[in-house]
Scaffold this active site. Structure first.
Site, PDB file in Angstrom:
ATOM      1  N   LYS A 106      -4.540  -9.360   6.052  1.00  0.00           N
ATOM      2  CA  LYS A 106      -3.601  -8.294   5.696  1.00  0.00           C
ATOM      3  C   LYS A 106      -3.599  -7.245   6.796  1.00  0.00           C
ATOM      4  O   LYS A 106      -4.647  -6.916   7.356  1.00  0.00           O
ATOM      5  CB  LYS A 106      -4.022  -7.653   4.376  1.00  0.00           C
ATOM      6  CG  LYS A 106      -3.346  -6.320   4.056  1.00  0.00           C
ATOM      7  CD  LYS A 106      -3.995  -5.661   2.850  1.00  0.00           C
ATOM      8  CE  LYS A 106      -3.502  -4.241   2.630  1.00  0.00           C
ATOM      9  NZ  LYS A 106      -4.162  -3.600   1.469  1.00  0.00           N
ATOM     10  N   HIS A 108      -1.292  -3.414   8.063  1.00  0.00           N
ATOM     11  CA  HIS A 108      -0.173  -2.474   8.023  1.00  0.00           C
ATOM     12  C   HIS A 108       0.296  -2.121   9.430  1.00  0.00           C
ATOM     13  O   HIS A 108       1.086  -1.187   9.612  1.00  0.00           O
ATOM     14  CB  HIS A 108      -0.582  -1.193   7.289  1.00  0.00           C
ATOM     15  CG  HIS A 108      -0.855  -1.386   5.833  1.00  0.00           C
ATOM     16  ND1 HIS A 108       0.006  -2.074   5.002  1.00  0.00           N
ATOM     17  CD2 HIS A 108      -1.901  -0.987   5.053  1.00  0.00           C
ATOM     18  CE1 HIS A 108      -0.493  -2.072   3.770  1.00  0.00           C
ATOM     19  NE2 HIS A 108      -1.644  -1.437   3.785  1.00  0.00           N
ATOM     20  N   SER A 138       4.881   6.128  -4.616  1.00  0.00           N
ATOM     21  CA  SER A 138       3.679   5.324  -4.817  1.00  0.00           C
ATOM     22  C   SER A 138       2.604   5.657  -3.783  1.00  0.00           C
ATOM     23  O   SER A 138       1.412   5.710  -4.096  1.00  0.00           O
ATOM     24  CB  SER A 138       4.037   3.843  -4.734  1.00  0.00           C
ATOM     25  OG  SER A 138       2.900   3.022  -4.874  1.00  0.00           O
ATOM     26  N   TYR A 194      10.781  -6.214  -1.782  1.00  0.00           N
ATOM     27  CA  TYR A 194      10.026  -5.946  -3.006  1.00  0.00           C
ATOM     28  C   TYR A 194      10.915  -6.065  -4.242  1.00  0.00           C
ATOM     29  O   TYR A 194      10.516  -6.653  -5.254  1.00  0.00           O
ATOM     30  CB  TYR A 194       9.428  -4.537  -2.920  1.00  0.00           C
ATOM     31  CG  TYR A 194       8.690  -4.087  -4.154  1.00  0.00           C
ATOM     32  CD1 TYR A 194       7.347  -4.404  -4.340  1.00  0.00           C
ATOM     33  CD2 TYR A 194       9.324  -3.319  -5.139  1.00  0.00           C
ATOM     34  CE1 TYR A 194       6.659  -3.974  -5.469  1.00  0.00           C
ATOM     35  CE2 TYR A 194       8.646  -2.894  -6.265  1.00  0.00           C
ATOM     36  CZ  TYR A 194       7.323  -3.220  -6.433  1.00  0.00           C
ATOM     37  OH  TYR A 194       6.648  -2.798  -7.548  1.00  0.00           O
ATOM     38  N   GLU A 231       0.875  -6.134 -15.313  1.00  0.00           N
ATOM     39  CA  GLU A 231      -0.089  -5.737 -16.344  1.00  0.00           C
ATOM     40  C   GLU A 231      -1.433  -6.423 -16.131  1.00  0.00           C
ATOM     41  O   GLU A 231      -2.498  -5.818 -16.326  1.00  0.00           O
ATOM     42  CB  GLU A 231       0.452  -6.065 -17.735  1.00  0.00           C
ATOM     43  CG  GLU A 231       1.710  -5.309 -18.137  1.00  0.00           C
ATOM     44  CD  GLU A 231       2.973  -5.964 -17.604  1.00  0.00           C
ATOM     45  OE1 GLU A 231       4.070  -5.389 -17.841  1.00  0.00           O
ATOM     46  OE2 GLU A 231       2.886  -7.024 -16.950  1.00  0.00           O
ATOM     47  N   MET A 233      -2.558  -7.657 -13.200  1.00  0.00           N
ATOM     48  CA  MET A 233      -3.162  -7.187 -11.957  1.00  0.00           C
ATOM     49  C   MET A 233      -3.756  -5.789 -12.123  1.00  0.00           C
ATOM     50  O   MET A 233      -4.800  -5.476 -11.551  1.00  0.00           O
ATOM     51  CB  MET A 233      -2.128  -7.208 -10.834  1.00  0.00           C
ATOM     52  CG  MET A 233      -1.668  -8.605 -10.460  1.00  0.00           C
ATOM     53  SD  MET A 233      -0.729  -8.678  -8.923  1.00  0.00           S
ATOM     54  CE  MET A 233      -1.987  -8.277  -7.725  1.00  0.00           C
TER      55      MET A 233
END
Length: 293
Positions: A106, A108, A138, A194, A231, A233
């Site tokens: 992963k 960014h 977020s 997304y 829910e 996760m």
């Protein structure tokens, strides 16, 4: 359990490299690192649906639900561009170099800061992008909860300003998404939105599987979809950063956690017209690219 006052802050130091603000890391070595053809990199601007994408990718490739339920995602699918030995999973480059193939990684980082070999096609990239208005809401909630706000980001208004002026972590956002968007047709790149992912996870799971050359049954797709329901996760200690409570100060009175609603459009209840107008400036910078939200 120790009280909040007993735990260290563990603030992640930041630095600026080639005009991009990032956490302390080994980016100079990352740019030159050896990649592998079967590497799977999930890349994103923070808070774009990265964790959900990681978990889907891991299960699509490995179909190992037992490990997914018993081993931290950050161990199975480490973030490369954060290095801090005070944390158990921010181990940096050496840890990734010693992983068995296929490696799940992963980051960014902006595309231009990725390893040169990866940019040239040695390894696979799955990028996920999100409406910046939902993203900034977020992002602030996470940084507040995780006790990672700088002195310039102590209020939501100030945080939006650093996001819009390109001084915040991983900024500037338009450059980040456009660099990957412009490479969406490369054979080793899959570009996801997304909003489309959460609208139809089974379709996204099949799209990722095709990209990775994996054949899934309908039952496989159903199991992965159920496992990755927001829910589930949110309550899953292997992905929800629950371990933070054992090592550091958190602001549990903040409006949000690591995994929140998992929806799109919630910014309409959070941003004032003035705040929304500020983020519109960023959206205007990607006009004409073909990328829309």
């Amino acid at each position: 359990m120790a009280t909040k006052e007993d735990k260290p802050r563990l603030f992640l130091k930041r630095k600026v490299y080639k005009g991009v603000t990032m956490m302390e890391n080994e980016v100079e070595e990352i740019e030159k690192m050896e990649t592998r053809p079967d590497d799977i990199w999930v890349c994103s601007f923070p808070r774009s649906g990265t964790t959900m994408t990681q978990e889907m990718v891991y299960l699509i490739q490995a179909l190992d639900f037992k490990t997914a339920k018993s081993e931290q995602l950050m161990s199975r699918f480490p973030i490369l561009d954060v290095k801090d030995d005070r944390y158990p999973y921010y181990k940096g480059l050496k840890y990734v170099q010693e992983m068995k193939s296929p490696r799940f990684i992963k980051t960014h980082l902006h595309h231009f800061l990725l390893p040169e070999q990866l940019r040239n096609g040695k390894g696979r990239i799955i990028y996920i992008a999100r409406n910046p208005k939902d993203l900034v809401v977020s992002f602030y909630r996470l940084m507040h909860w995780g006790d990672q706000l700088t002195e310039e980001e102590t209020t939501f208004d100030k945080f939006i300003d650093t996001f819009v002026n390109g001084k915040g972590y991983a900024c500037p956002w338009p450059r980040h998404v456009l660099e990957y968007w412009e490479r969406r047709n490369d054979k080793n790149v899959l570009f996801l939105r997304y909003e489309n992912v959460i609208k139809d996870k089974p379709a996204t799971i099949r799209e990722i599987a095709e990209f990775l050359g994996r054949k899934l049954t309908d039952q496989d797709v159903e199991r992965i979809t159920e496992h990755c329901r927001v829910e589930n996760m949110r309550d899953n200690p292997m992905v929800n950063l629950a371990y933070f409570r054992d090592i550091k100060t958190l602001n549990d009175d903040a409006d949000g956690r690591f995994i929140n609603a998992g929806q799109s459009g919630t910014w309409q209840n959070k941003l004032t017209p003035e705040q929304s107008a500020k983020v519109d400036k960023l959206i205007k910078e990607i006009e004409g690219s073909g990328l829309t939200f």
